[in-house]
Motif scaffolding. Structure first.
Motif, short mmCIF file in Angstrom:
data_model
loop_
_atom_site.label_atom_id
_atom_site.label_comp_id
_atom_site.label_asym_id
_atom_site.label_seq_id
_atom_site.Cartn_x
_atom_site.Cartn_y
_atom_site.Cartn_z
N HIS A 1 -15.96 14.38 3.82
CA HIS A 1 -15.08 13.28 3.39
C HIS A 1 -14.15 13.79 2.30
O HIS A 1 -14.20 13.34 1.16
CB HIS A 1 -15.92 12.11 2.87
CG HIS A 1 -15.15 10.82 2.75
ND1 HIS A 1 -14.37 10.50 1.68
CD2 HIS A 1 -15.04 9.78 3.61
CE1 HIS A 1 -13.83 9.31 1.85
NE2 HIS A 1 -14.22 8.85 3.01
N PRO A 2 -13.27 14.78 2.63
CA PRO A 2 -12.36 15.29 1.59
C PRO A 2 -11.32 14.26 1.19
O PRO A 2 -11.14 13.97 0.02
CB PRO A 2 -11.71 16.51 2.28
CG PRO A 2 -11.85 16.23 3.75
CD PRO A 2 -13.10 15.43 3.93
N LYS A 3 -10.62 13.70 2.18
CA LYS A 3 -9.67 12.63 1.93
C LYS A 3 -9.88 11.49 2.93
O LYS A 3 -9.21 10.47 2.86
CB LYS A 3 -8.24 13.16 2.06
CG LYS A 3 -7.84 14.18 1.02
CD LYS A 3 -6.38 14.58 1.18
CE LYS A 3 -6.16 15.34 2.48
NZ LYS A 3 -4.75 15.80 2.64
N GLY A 4 -10.81 11.66 3.82
CA GLY A 4 -11.13 10.71 4.86
C GLY A 4 -12.32 11.27 5.62
O GLY A 4 -12.87 12.32 5.28
N ILE A 5 -12.75 10.60 6.66
CA ILE A 5 -13.92 11.05 7.42
C ILE A 5 -13.49 12.13 8.41
O ILE A 5 -12.62 11.89 9.25
CB ILE A 5 -14.57 9.87 8.16
CG1 ILE A 5 -14.79 8.69 7.21
CG2 ILE A 5 -15.90 10.30 8.78
CD1 ILE A 5 -15.16 7.41 7.91
N TYR A 6 -14.11 13.30 8.32
CA TYR A 6 -13.69 14.45 9.12
C TYR A 6 -14.90 15.11 9.74
O TYR A 6 -15.93 15.32 9.07
CB TYR A 6 -12.93 15.44 8.24
CG TYR A 6 -12.46 16.68 8.96
CD1 TYR A 6 -11.61 16.58 10.08
CD2 TYR A 6 -12.83 17.94 8.52
CE1 TYR A 6 -11.16 17.72 10.73
CE2 TYR A 6 -12.38 19.09 9.17
CZ TYR A 6 -11.54 18.96 10.28
OH TYR A 6 -11.11 20.10 10.94
N LEU A 7 -14.80 15.44 11.04
CA LEU A 7 -15.84 16.16 11.76
C LEU A 7 -15.32 17.56 12.02
O LEU A 7 -14.56 17.79 12.98
CB LEU A 7 -16.16 15.46 13.09
CG LEU A 7 -16.46 13.95 13.01
CD1 LEU A 7 -16.71 13.37 14.40
CD2 LEU A 7 -17.66 13.70 12.10
N PRO A 8 -15.66 18.54 11.18
CA PRO A 8 -15.05 19.87 11.28
C PRO A 8 -15.36 20.59 12.59
O PRO A 8 -14.51 21.34 13.10
CB PRO A 8 -15.63 20.61 10.07
CG PRO A 8 -16.83 19.85 9.66
CD PRO A 8 -16.58 18.43 10.04
N GLU A 9 -16.56 20.39 13.15
CA GLU A 9 -16.91 21.11 14.40
C GLU A 9 -16.05 20.62 15.56
O GLU A 9 -15.69 21.41 16.44
CB GLU A 9 -18.39 20.91 14.71
CG GLU A 9 -19.29 21.56 13.67
CD GLU A 9 -20.69 20.97 13.70
OE1 GLU A 9 -21.58 21.61 14.29
OE2 GLU A 9 -20.89 19.88 13.14
N ALA A 10 -15.72 19.34 15.57
CA ALA A 10 -14.86 18.79 16.62
C ALA A 10 -13.39 18.81 16.21
O ALA A 10 -12.52 18.50 17.03
CB ALA A 10 -15.28 17.37 16.94
N ASP A 11 -13.11 19.18 14.95
CA ASP A 11 -11.76 19.12 14.39
C ASP A 11 -11.14 17.75 14.67
O ASP A 11 -10.05 17.62 15.20
CB ASP A 11 -10.89 20.23 14.97
CG ASP A 11 -9.54 20.33 14.24
OD1 ASP A 11 -9.45 19.83 13.09
OD2 ASP A 11 -8.58 20.89 14.82
#
Length: 905
Positions: A9-19
């Motif tokens: 959650h850097p600036k919003g909800i993010y799933l890095p593996e799925a980009d």
């Protein structure tokens, strides 16, 4: 068991593996949008959404279906780059969807709810939950106190209120967001047999989804003249709209889950609230976790910390991804009765019968603010002032009603207690975090309402103070050095005032009383209280420099004793603008033929209007708003020491360099600076004072004398170096006025001031005695890029617009900001448009789709580092909304530079 998916959650909800981003508020490469509310919509390179959400975005934001959008049917599997995506109904609004994500490599699963509810909505599909290893869920109402009544009960209560309002001859107005809540309300009205009128924005959204909604009432667009007998359905911003205010018989009701909170009517400023919500309540949140049975839960929106702790106590691994960021936050259980909007405040028992108490002052002010009739406001205030026995109490009460903390003629400095001190004091009393306070403050856009709601949750020990103790407190606050001592003083004072009284103390400190026209209203109240002419009260207040002193003179029937005196600034006489030389001639001399009369003309300088006071041993300069600025112009104060007379003069400060007049932009740099070493060097830029009127000389007032006599007296004053007497041009026709105007422009002045030589000096008033001819420098066609929430009576609309021109590469470059020139109706129309075209919101500022063209008038344009265009406008105002033009038609940065005389190497 497969490893859990990573969530950040850097600036919003993010799933890095799925980009993949989930409902980001800003443009990203790939995103999932759960529904079509504006706070969940932004422009992305690739967007996943439900088919209906895409349809709504197309209707609401002008989004075009293209390869950048991937609309997914509900419940069907979509394989994409090693992932399976499935959408399920979220039950929030029509088209809202949850995202179920499966990593094909190992079967790890994740469910993102977005905004949702489990109970069956009237206008949306029932929510469907699926098991997942990781659950990301919203917890808007994540406290046990949020247990919504059955929908049927809420609808029955709403319909009962609607029918009672109609039976009483009123017009019921139901408030709900244009997409989602509005359709839910329409469905609730479906079987009631009531005719409905809907706001334009609601009509547009409803027409898109009407085929999916089942039975609806007979609804049509809102027409004010035919509103009687109808139920009106408006967005929340419409509660205070011009259309509703004009109808007068309207009663408003807000439909929101936040109706469960104490003081909801006060917060929304409505007559009734109903807890109809499109979010899950506390029992539904628990049911969601039990049904999904995740190994880990991440929480976003609302009461994330509290609900995470609750889940951990129940054996779940649960963590918050963020702190509170909703428009409302919990205010806790109030320690006293909440004052509803428009209702009389509840006074502490100790304040009854004591008009000199500060609580009584606050009580009367609240009553006056709640009254729409000016006559009733005046009557309330007059009765209160008449009851004050001590002259000191009368002076203080009158000053406070005018928003003044000290005697303006007493030379006392400001409190220097800014918003940060007030905010910190309230936070220390209430325990609110920075994020919680900021969210609440933004939702109210009103210092008094914010303070009231914060103080309502505090365990206060009420011990009222009287008006003289209040004055002593303000002196302590002013003399305290630094924010920490000031915060301590304010916190301790607020801890001993009721929430209502404390909120009015904050209103007074911030100058946001909002009772109506402060000075005019209290002047009328003084006149009524003591049976004196209102004009005499106004003149005495102006001459004495203190409306409190004028009130005492009015009580004693001694208003005639008020006279000007040095070091007490007088309101300046104002000129009425006219557009042409012919208008000037007509206003000044009426039907008289050319040559039959004479008009005095003076150049209108591009400087700072200033009043100079010179008495024995002292010189001061005051701005048009009566603030001392002598320390910033030592050249002028030193020159004034050379005057042989004691005088009060009216004039203009202008700047020169190499014997060439400079603009206001150059002169403005002097204002607000106190470090003399940082001011213009005399060898580079000189400052002069051009005198055009004499108001007082050697103990005698000249205000009532005609301008011709004042001019003779002014010419008898010997001007020292650094001070100049303005030239007067005598003309006898409109042709000569036009010629004089062009000559003034050639002298690099703004235009002309035309004056009637037979008239007296009337401080603070406009009339036809002085007229100004100051044609707009030019206009620019610009596009709006940001819209900001207004203040005061415009706190419910987007009224401040940042605009841009286009550079040589086609990029938009900001050149200014304007908030004047439009009607209330035009502002409301733009508010609806910008709300629906918001790309990103930060605080009260919205970045919007640049599709609205404005024509901006201004007085001058100058090179500046304030904006990325490198230019800045002086006195920009909106001349028109150019619906006939598109963003491609706006002016260029090159053209603006040409107007400014700026070249780019």
């Amino acid at each position: 068991m497969p490893p859990l998916l990573t969530v950040t959650h850097p600036k919003g909800i993010y799933l890095p593996e799925a980009d993949l981003w989930l409902d980001p508020h800003f443009g990203v490469e790939r995103a999932f949008i759960s529904h079509a509310h504006s706070d969940h919509v932004a422009r992305h390179q690739l967007t996943f959404s439900s088919e209906l959400t895409l349809e709504l975005m197309r209707a609401r934001y002008g989004v075009k279906e293209s390869s950048s959008f991937q609309a997914l049917p509900m419940r069907q599997v979509f394989e994409w780059e090693g992932w399976k995506l499935r959408l399920f109904p979220a039950g929030h609004i029509v088209g809202s969807a949850m995202l179920h994500l499966t990593r094909i490599a190992d079967g790890a699963t994740l469910l993102y709810t977005g905004d949702y509810k489990l109970r069956q909505g009237l206008s949306s599909e029932r929510c469907e939950l699926l098991h997942a290893d990781t659950l990301i869920m919203e917890t808007t109402f994540g406290l046990p106190q949020f247990r919504f009544p059955p929908t049927g009960e809420i609808v029955a209560s709403m319909l009962k209120w609607v029918r009672e309002t109609l039976d009483d001859g009123g017009i019921p107005v139901l408030l709900g967001y244009s997409l989602g809540k509005a359709q839910e309300i329409l469905c609730a009205l479906g079987d009631a047999g009531l005719p409905v009128m809907v706001h334009k924005s609601i009509l547009e959204m409803t027409e898109v989804v009407a085929p999916l909604l089942g039975k609806l009432p007979a609804y049509r667009p809102f027409v004010a003249a035919e509103a009687k007998g109808h139920v009106l359905l408006f967005p929340p911003s419409g509660a205070r709209s011009l259309a509703i205010r004009k109808l007068k018989t309207c009663r408003t009701a807000m439909l929101s889950g936040w109706a469960m909170q104490p003081g909801a009517k006060y917060r929304y400023q409505v007559d009734e609230v109903f807890p109809l919500s499109d979010h899950a309540d506390y029992p539904e949140l628990l049911e969601t976790v039990e049904t999904v049975s995740p190994r880990r839960v991440y929480l976003v929106h609302g009461y994330t910390q509290e609900f995470a702790a609750d889940l951990r106590a129940r054996g779940y691994e649960a963590w918050t991804l963020e702190r509170a960021d909703q428009l409302e936050i919990q205010l806790g259980q109030p320690k006293r009765k909440i004052m509803e909007a428009g209702a009389p405040a509840v006074l502490p028992e100790s304040a009854e019968g004591k008009p000199e108490s500060f609580a009584q002052w606050a009580y009367v002010c609240a009553q006056a603010a709640a009254e729409s009739s000016r006559l009733k406001k005046v009557s309330l205030l007059a009765d209160y002032l008449r009851a004050l026995e001590q002259e000191t109490d009368l002076e203080l009460a009158v000053r406070y009603c005018s928003g003044l903390l000290f005697d303006p003629a007493g030379g006392e400095g400001p409190l220097n207690t800014g918003w940060a001190v007030i905010r910190r004091s309230l936070q220390e009393l209430s325990g609110l975090s920075d994020a919680e306070y900021r969210t609440l403050s933004r939702s109210q856009a009103d210092a008094g309402r914010t303070a009231y709601l914060v103080l309502s949750r505090c365990p206060l020990v009420v011990a009222d103070m009287d008006l003289q103790e209040t004055a002593h407190f303000f002196r302590e606050l002013r003399e305290a050095r630094g924010p920490l001592p000031k915060t301590k003083l304010l916190r301790e004072r607020l801890a001993h005032l009721s929430a209502h009284t404390g909120s009015w103390l904050v209103r007074l400190m911030t100058g946001e009383l909002r009772m109506g026209s402060k000075e005019g209203l209290i002047e009328e109240a003084i006149a009524t209280a003591f049976q004196q002419p209102a004009d005499a009260v106004r003149e005495a207040a102006m001459l004495s420099g203190d409306i409190g002193r004028a009130a005492v003179l009015a009580r004693q029937a001694r208003l005639h004793e008020a006279v000007p005196r040095p070091m007490v600034p007088i309101k300046i006489m104002l000129a009425t603008p006219e557009e042409t030389a012919a208008d000037i001639w007509q206003r000044m001399l009426g039907a008289e033929p050319d040559g039959a009369g004479e008009v005095w003309l003076e150049d209108k300088y591009d400087g700072i209007r200033a009043q100079l006071h010179r008495s024995t041993g002292k010189v001061e300069i005051y701005t048009r708003d009566l603030k001392p600025i002598g320390v910033q112009f030592p050249e002028i104060t030193q020159a004034a020491v050379g005057l042989h007379d004691e005088v009060i003069m009216d004039g203009e400060i202008i700047a020169y360099a190499e014997d060439k007049k400079l603009s206001f932009f150059d002169l403005q740099k002097r204002l607000g600076r106190r470090d003399q070493a940082d001011l213009f060097l005399p060898s580079d830029i000189s400052v002069r004072y051009v005198v055009f009127d004499l108001l007082w000389k050697n103990g005698s007032s000249l205000l009532s004398q005609p301008l011709a006599q004042r001019r003779l007296a002014l010419e008898s004053v010997t001007m020292p170096p650094g001070m100049t007497l303005i030239d007067v041009h005598h003309v006898r026709s409109e042709v000569e006025i036009e010629a004089a105007f062009m000559a003034a422009r050639r002298r690099n002045n703004e235009g002309l001031i035309a004056k009637d030589p037979a008239t007296a000096y009337t401080p603070g008033r406009r009339g036809k005695a002085w007229l100004k001819l100051k044609k707009a420098f030019a206009t620019l066609d610009v596009v709006v890029v940001k819209a900001e929430q207004g203040h005061g009576k415009r706190s419910h609309v987007l009224s401040d617009y940042t605009f841009a021109v286009r550079d040589e590469h086609g990029a938009l470059r900001v050149i200014g900001k304007a908030y004047s020139g439009l009607t209330d109706a035009e502002i409301e129309t733009l508010t609806e448009h910008f709300t629906s075209t918001t790309l990103q919101q930060k605080g009260s500022v919205r970045t919007v789709i640049p599709d609205t063209v404005l024509e901006i008038a201004f007085d001058s344009i100058q090179a500046s580092t304030r904006h990325d265009s490198g230019l800045s406008l002086r006195f920009p105002r909106i001349k028109a909304i150019r619906t006939d033009k598109t963003p491609e038609d706006i002016d260029t940065l090159a053209y603006a530079r040409k107007l400014a005389g700026v070249t780019v190497s």
